[in-house]
Design a protein around this motif. Structure first.
Motif, PDB file in Angstrom:
ATOM      1  N   GLY A 132       0.821  -1.209   0.000  1.00  0.00           N
ATOM      2  CA  GLY A 132       0.000   0.000   0.000  1.00  0.00           C
ATOM      3  C   GLY A 132       0.850   1.251   0.000  1.00  0.00           C
ATOM      4  O   GLY A 132       2.084   1.207  -0.010  1.00  0.00           O
ATOM      5  N   LEU A 133       0.174   2.391   0.009  1.00  0.00           N
ATOM      6  CA  LEU A 133       0.861   3.685  -0.099  1.00  0.00           C
ATOM      7  C   LEU A 133       1.720   4.005   1.122  1.00  0.00           C
ATOM      8  O   LEU A 133       2.591   4.865   1.059  1.00  0.00           O
ATOM      9  CB  LEU A 133      -0.177   4.789  -0.323  1.00  0.00           C
TER      10      LEU A 133
ATOM     11  N   ASN B  75       9.966  13.927  -0.921  1.00  0.00           N
ATOM     12  CA  ASN B  75       9.276  13.541  -2.153  1.00  0.00           C
ATOM     13  C   ASN B  75       8.593  12.185  -2.004  1.00  0.00           C
ATOM     14  O   ASN B  75       7.457  11.990  -2.446  1.00  0.00           O
ATOM     15  CB  ASN B  75      10.251  13.500  -3.332  1.00  0.00           C
ATOM     16  N   LEU B  76       9.282  11.243  -1.369  1.00  0.00           N
ATOM     17  CA  LEU B  76       8.699   9.915  -1.139  1.00  0.00           C
ATOM     18  C   LEU B  76       7.509   9.996  -0.188  1.00  0.00           C
ATOM     19  O   LEU B  76       6.486   9.348  -0.399  1.00  0.00           O
ATOM     20  CB  LEU B  76       9.759   8.969  -0.555  1.00  0.00           C
ATOM     21  N   ILE B  77       7.665  10.799   0.865  1.00  0.00           N
ATOM     22  CA  ILE B  77       6.574  10.958   1.840  1.00  0.00           C
ATOM     23  C   ILE B  77       5.335  11.525   1.155  1.00  0.00           C
ATOM     24  O   ILE B  77       4.220  11.015   1.312  1.00  0.00           O
ATOM     25  CB  ILE B  77       7.006  11.865   3.014  1.00  0.00           C
ATOM     26  N   LEU B  78       5.527  12.583   0.365  1.00  0.00           N
ATOM     27  CA  LEU B  78       4.410  13.217  -0.335  1.00  0.00           C
ATOM     28  C   LEU B  78       3.816  12.302  -1.405  1.00  0.00           C
ATOM     29  O   LEU B  78       2.611  12.316  -1.642  1.00  0.00           O
ATOM     30  CB  LEU B  78       4.860  14.536  -0.968  1.00  0.00           C
TER      31      LEU B  78
ATOM     32  N   ALA C 233       1.597  10.210   0.728  1.00  0.00           N
ATOM     33  CA  ALA C 233       0.569  10.928   1.497  1.00  0.00           C
ATOM     34  C   ALA C 233      -0.490  11.577   0.608  1.00  0.00           C
ATOM     35  O   ALA C 233      -1.686  11.519   0.921  1.00  0.00           O
ATOM     36  CB  ALA C 233       1.234  11.990   2.373  1.00  0.00           C
ATOM     37  N   ILE C 234      -0.067  12.187  -0.485  1.00  0.00           N
ATOM     38  CA  ILE C 234      -1.024  12.898  -1.354  1.00  0.00           C
ATOM     39  C   ILE C 234      -2.020  11.937  -2.006  1.00  0.00           C
ATOM     40  O   ILE C 234      -3.231  12.173  -1.945  1.00  0.00           O
ATOM     41  CB  ILE C 234      -0.277  13.763  -2.401  1.00  0.00           C
TER      42      ILE C 234
ATOM     43  N   ALA D 105      -4.523  10.838   0.637  1.00  0.00           N
ATOM     44  CA  ALA D 105      -5.516  11.885   0.927  1.00  0.00           C
ATOM     45  C   ALA D 105      -6.532  12.006  -0.201  1.00  0.00           C
ATOM     46  O   ALA D 105      -7.742  12.122   0.046  1.00  0.00           O
ATOM     47  CB  ALA D 105      -4.806  13.223   1.145  1.00  0.00           C
ATOM     48  N   LEU D 106      -6.060  11.957  -1.443  1.00  0.00           N
ATOM     49  CA  LEU D 106      -6.966  12.046  -2.605  1.00  0.00           C
ATOM     50  C   LEU D 106      -7.919  10.854  -2.659  1.00  0.00           C
ATOM     51  O   LEU D 106      -9.098  10.992  -2.983  1.00  0.00           O
ATOM     52  CB  LEU D 106      -6.159  12.137  -3.903  1.00  0.00           C
ATOM     53  N   LEU D 107      -7.386   9.689  -2.307  1.00  0.00           N
ATOM     54  CA  LEU D 107      -8.208   8.472  -2.285  1.00  0.00           C
ATOM     55  C   LEU D 107      -9.308   8.588  -1.221  1.00  0.00           C
ATOM     56  O   LEU D 107     -10.473   8.261  -1.480  1.00  0.00           O
ATOM     57  CB  LEU D 107      -7.318   7.268  -2.003  1.00  0.00           C
ATOM     58  N   ALA D 108      -8.936   9.085  -0.041  1.00  0.00           N
ATOM     59  CA  ALA D 108      -9.910   9.256   1.043  1.00  0.00           C
ATOM     60  C   ALA D 108     -10.986  10.271   0.664  1.00  0.00           C
ATOM     61  O   ALA D 108     -12.176  10.043   0.887  1.00  0.00           O
ATOM     62  CB  ALA D 108      -9.196   9.685   2.321  1.00  0.00           C
TER      63      ALA D 108
END
Length: 221
Positions: free
Chosen positions: A166-167, A181-184, A187-188, A191-194
């Motif tokens: 998973g992400l 960059n890896l964290i974003l 994370a992004i 958040a978009l999926l949620a």
């Protein structure tokens, strides 16, 4: 500007990996919420029939919500090992409470006169449940499913710590490497999926509202 450009380049170079991890994320969450619906809705219905068990059932489900997710993932490892199975099990436990609670509330708040009307028409208990109670409670039940799904999408990032994928893989890899960059990149999309699932399930919830109630809401707005 350079930072923005470099991040977009980074995403462009790893979009296949991000897509694969996003699909894994959806799979983990979907399976967990699916099982929670299969168990939670019948449990919610059951405690409307046996109300003396409602505090016990809701209390047990509430306990799983109060245990920190990281601790719960760690606690199941000795019994279920690592990977997809323990991750789905933990997320299933987290998804239960909103579904059970909303099912219970949705059915309990139906006007008793509606039930009596069904009985007066000669409907059996099963017919009243399936043709009256569940359809009327469905928007509230859907609200519980919506809450469980959105919560689980966020919590599923921790599942990567026990090998579920998973992400969260990108997020924890980024933390260990001090790579924003890896964290974003993890994370992004999470958040978009949620947000996307919240919007989709919110629309379904709205469409399940009885027409009269929907018109009333528009009037007050």
């Amino acid at each position: 500007m350079n930072n923005k450009a470099s991040f977009l380049e980074f995403i462009g170079g790893r979009y296949v990996e991000i897509l694969e991890l996003a699909l894994q994320h959806i799979q983990i969450t979907g399976i967990a919420v699916g099982f929670a619906i299969l168990i939670g809705v019948p449990l919610g219905i059951m405690i409307t029939r046996y109300r003396n068990t409602s505090n016990l059932v809701l209390g047990i489900a509430n306990v799983f919500q109060t245990v920190p997710s990281l601790a719960l993932f760690g606690l199941v490892i000795p019994f279920l090992g690592v990977g997809l199975t323990p991750s789905v099990f933990v997320l299933f436990l987290y998804a239960l409470l909103p579904i059970i609670k909303n099912t219970y509330i949705g059915i309990s708040n139906i006007d008793p006169s509606t039930i009596e009307a069904g009985k007066g028409m000669g409907m059996t208990g099963y017919q009243i449940l399936t043709q009256v109670e569940v359809p009327l409670a469905l928007p509230v039940i859907m609200g519980g499913i919506r809450i469980s799904t959105v919560i689980n999408i966020g919590t599923a990032t921790i599942a990567s710590l026990i090998g579920a994928g998973g992400l969260g893989d990108l997020i924890f890899k980024g933390i260990s490497m001090y790579n924003n960059n890896l964290i974003l990149a993890g994370a992004i999309p999470t958040a978009l999926l949620a947000l996307s699932m919240d919007a989709i399930l919110g629309f379904v919830e709205m469409m399940l509202e009885p027409k009269g109630r929907r018109k009333m809401k528009k009037t007050f707005v």
